[in-house]
Design a protein around this motif. Structure first.
Motif, PDB file in Angstrom:
ATOM      1  N   SER A  68       5.145 -28.981  12.182  1.00  0.00           N
ATOM      2  CA  SER A  68       4.676 -30.240  11.619  1.00  0.00           C
ATOM      3  C   SER A  68       4.136 -29.956  10.228  1.00  0.00           C
ATOM      4  O   SER A  68       3.671 -28.843   9.948  1.00  0.00           O
ATOM      5  CB  SER A  68       3.566 -30.840  12.494  1.00  0.00           C
ATOM      6  OG  SER A  68       3.007 -31.988  11.880  1.00  0.00           O
ATOM      7  N   THR A 356       2.362 -37.505   9.889  1.00  0.00           N
ATOM      8  CA  THR A 356       1.137 -37.487  10.693  1.00  0.00           C
ATOM      9  C   THR A 356      -0.070 -37.970   9.893  1.00  0.00           C
ATOM     10  O   THR A 356      -1.067 -38.401  10.480  1.00  0.00           O
ATOM     11  CB  THR A 356       0.865 -36.068  11.228  1.00  0.00           C
ATOM     12  OG1 THR A 356       0.804 -35.159  10.126  1.00  0.00           O
ATOM     13  CG2 THR A 356       1.979 -35.633  12.171  1.00  0.00           C
ATOM     14  N   LEU A 359      -1.157 -41.422  10.876  1.00  0.00           N
ATOM     15  CA  LEU A 359      -1.519 -41.724  12.259  1.00  0.00           C
ATOM     16  C   LEU A 359      -2.849 -41.092  12.656  1.00  0.00           C
ATOM     17  O   LEU A 359      -3.232 -40.039  12.125  1.00  0.00           O
ATOM     18  CB  LEU A 359      -0.432 -41.209  13.213  1.00  0.00           C
ATOM     19  CG  LEU A 359       1.009 -41.660  12.951  1.00  0.00           C
ATOM     20  CD1 LEU A 359       1.958 -40.917  13.874  1.00  0.00           C
ATOM     21  CD2 LEU A 359       1.159 -43.172  13.117  1.00  0.00           C
ATOM     22  N   MET A 364      -2.662 -42.092  18.135  1.00  0.00           N
ATOM     23  CA  MET A 364      -1.313 -42.293  17.595  1.00  0.00           C
ATOM     24  C   MET A 364      -1.173 -43.642  16.878  1.00  0.00           C
ATOM     25  O   MET A 364      -0.053 -44.070  16.573  1.00  0.00           O
ATOM     26  CB  MET A 364      -0.225 -42.189  18.691  1.00  0.00           C
ATOM     27  CG  MET A 364      -0.252 -40.895  19.444  1.00  0.00           C
ATOM     28  SD  MET A 364       0.224 -39.492  18.429  1.00  0.00           S
ATOM     29  CE  MET A 364      -1.026 -38.316  18.922  1.00  0.00           C
ATOM     30  N   ALA A 374       2.955 -44.813  16.927  1.00  0.00           N
ATOM     31  CA  ALA A 374       4.200 -44.038  16.927  1.00  0.00           C
ATOM     32  C   ALA A 374       3.991 -42.797  17.776  1.00  0.00           C
ATOM     33  O   ALA A 374       2.953 -42.130  17.669  1.00  0.00           O
ATOM     34  CB  ALA A 374       4.609 -43.651  15.515  1.00  0.00           C
ATOM     35  N   VAL A 379       7.694 -38.969  15.574  1.00  0.00           N
ATOM     36  CA  VAL A 379       6.613 -38.435  14.746  1.00  0.00           C
ATOM     37  C   VAL A 379       6.985 -37.041  14.232  1.00  0.00           C
ATOM     38  O   VAL A 379       7.770 -36.326  14.856  1.00  0.00           O
ATOM     39  CB  VAL A 379       5.308 -38.375  15.579  1.00  0.00           C
ATOM     40  CG1 VAL A 379       4.153 -37.800  14.770  1.00  0.00           C
ATOM     41  CG2 VAL A 379       4.952 -39.753  16.099  1.00  0.00           C
ATOM     42  N   SER A 396       1.630 -37.347  23.742  1.00  0.00           N
ATOM     43  CA  SER A 396       1.485 -38.420  22.751  1.00  0.00           C
ATOM     44  C   SER A 396       1.599 -39.786  23.427  1.00  0.00           C
ATOM     45  O   SER A 396       0.921 -40.749  23.028  1.00  0.00           O
ATOM     46  CB  SER A 396       2.522 -38.287  21.631  1.00  0.00           C
ATOM     47  OG  SER A 396       3.848 -38.338  22.128  1.00  0.00           O
TER      48      SER A 396
END
Length: 404
Positions: A68, A356, A359, A364, A374, A379, A396
């Motif tokens: 990520s 990210t 969010l 989320m 999301a 994501v 999530s």
């Protein structure tokens, strides 16, 4: 949008792993939830995973197993809903399971059992005063926001409205399963940033002089594959498979998530051997050749192609130590420069997606659009091969479901 819209507490777009988990969780909190799925049935990716037995989680799942732009983002959700939590649900439903290598958990029977379990969990919403309605074959015509209805979703079957909308439509990997970039289009509509998506857990293709390796299509060997920026390379000790187009197998699929076009993938063909092993053999068995030694340790066709490329044809006793050291180094860090990948058609997942930074890591929910969530593959959180992506879907989904 007219006043005839059917109203719900939440609308979830996508009936995959993350969407169904969020729906079940919200429904069991007494919410009225509508799940809209474009495909003709729910959980299509679940059904094909793990060779039809669904590698539904990994006991070792933690933030280090995910890619990520913000490596800390996944920590909260993964800590609050763990692999053991999901396994507890599996066992409550009487689903037999087994552990394969590296903490990977599979159904003894069929992946259909996981889908059935999720549907049963959705149906249980009624016991808590909630409701989960799932509609398949629904094409989204429009999504609007800002009216008194909150989010207004129009499909061919009518108008639906709710104060909360969850994007759970996944990424574009495996388009034959109905996958698309719809999640990104919707996110952009609401002003959310996207981290550029690319195929991940995907076979890599070879060209140029490396086309020679295509000739050993079907040959597999345990290796360590490495990819990524220098000094930050990710390393995977699993099998590599040579194909008619290039490189595949678990080690390569793992490395592909870290590989970028123009970069190399490094393969250690003999990870069990310590530095100096060839010069040691020169002292003990000087009449052996490199080809013979490699044939003892690797499949014959792979051994031959590596020996030919290294070009050390003499017996070990006649080879300079320097040449043996160079052969060792090359076998421990063989450089492949893929000319591409097999793309989204063969990619198991997608790296990148909804940023990210947009969010809340706890719920989320979009920071700038109240009521918009999301989850899952949509994501910018992508797991390794081996059940990690399902665990992110469950975690999530629970995070959003608990917030709806």
């Amino acid at each position: 949008m007219d006043g005839q819209a059917q109203r719900y507490d939440a609308i979830i777009l996508g009936a995959g792993a993350a969407g169904l988990m969020a729906a079940a969780r919200a429904g069991q909190r007494g919410r009225r939830v509508l799940v809209l799925e474009r495909a003709d049935r729910v959980g299509k990716k679940i059904l094909i995973s793990g060779g039809g037995r669904c590698n539904f989680t990994n006991l070792g799942a933690g933030p280090a197993n995910y890619l990520s732009s913000n490596p800390h983002f996944a920590k909260s959700a993964l800590a609050r809903y763990t692999a053991r939590d999901f396994l507890g649900m599996v066992e409550r439903h009487g689903i037999a399971w087994h552990e394969k290598t590296l903490g990977q958990l599979f159904c003894d029977g069929s992946a259909q059992q996981i889908v059935d379990m999720l549907l049963e969990e959705c149906a249980r919403a009624r016991d808590f005063g909630g409701e989960v309605a799932i509609r398949c074959g629904e094409e989204i015509d429009s999504v609007e926001h800002g009216s008194e209805l909150g989010f207004a979703v129009t499909t061919q079957s009518g108008h639906h409205a709710a104060p909360a909308l969850v994007i759970a439509t996944g990424g574009p990997s495996i388009p034959k399963m109905g996958a698309s970039g719809f999640a990104y289009d919707l996110a952009r509509q609401f002003g959310l940033k996207i981290v550029e998506p690319r195929p991940a857990l995907v076979p890599l293709t070879l060209g140029g002089e490396e086309v020679l390796f295509r000739e050993i299509s079907g040959v597999s060997a345990p290796v360590v594959a490495m990819a990524g920026p220098k000094g930050k390379q990710a390393s995977f000790p699993e099998a590599a498979l040579f194909t008619h187009r290039g490189l595949s197998g678990p080690a390569i699929l793992q490395a592909s998530s870290y590989w970028r076009p123009g970069e190399t993938v490094t393969v250690n063909f003999l990870p069990e051997e310590a530095p100096g092993w060839l010069t040691g053999l020169k002292r003990t068995t000087p009449r052996l050749t490199l080809r013979a030694i490699l044939r003892e340790r690797l499949p014959q066709r792979l051994a031959d192609i590596l020996a030919d490329r290294i070009g050390l044809m003499s017996e070990l006793g006649n080879a300079p130590d320097k040449a043996l050291a160079e052969a060792e180094k090359r076998l421990a860090a063989w450089q492949f420069t893929p000319n591409g990948s097999e793309g989204y058609a063969k990619a198991e997942v997608t790296v990148g997606g909804i940023a990210t930074t947009e969010l809340s890591s706890k719920t989320m929910e979009a920071r700038r659009v109240s009521g918009l969530y999301a989850i899952g593959e949509a994501v910018d959180v992508t797991g390794w091969l081996g059940g990690y992506n399902f665990q992110w879907a469950w975690a999530s989904g629970v995070a959003a479901g608990d917030a709806l």
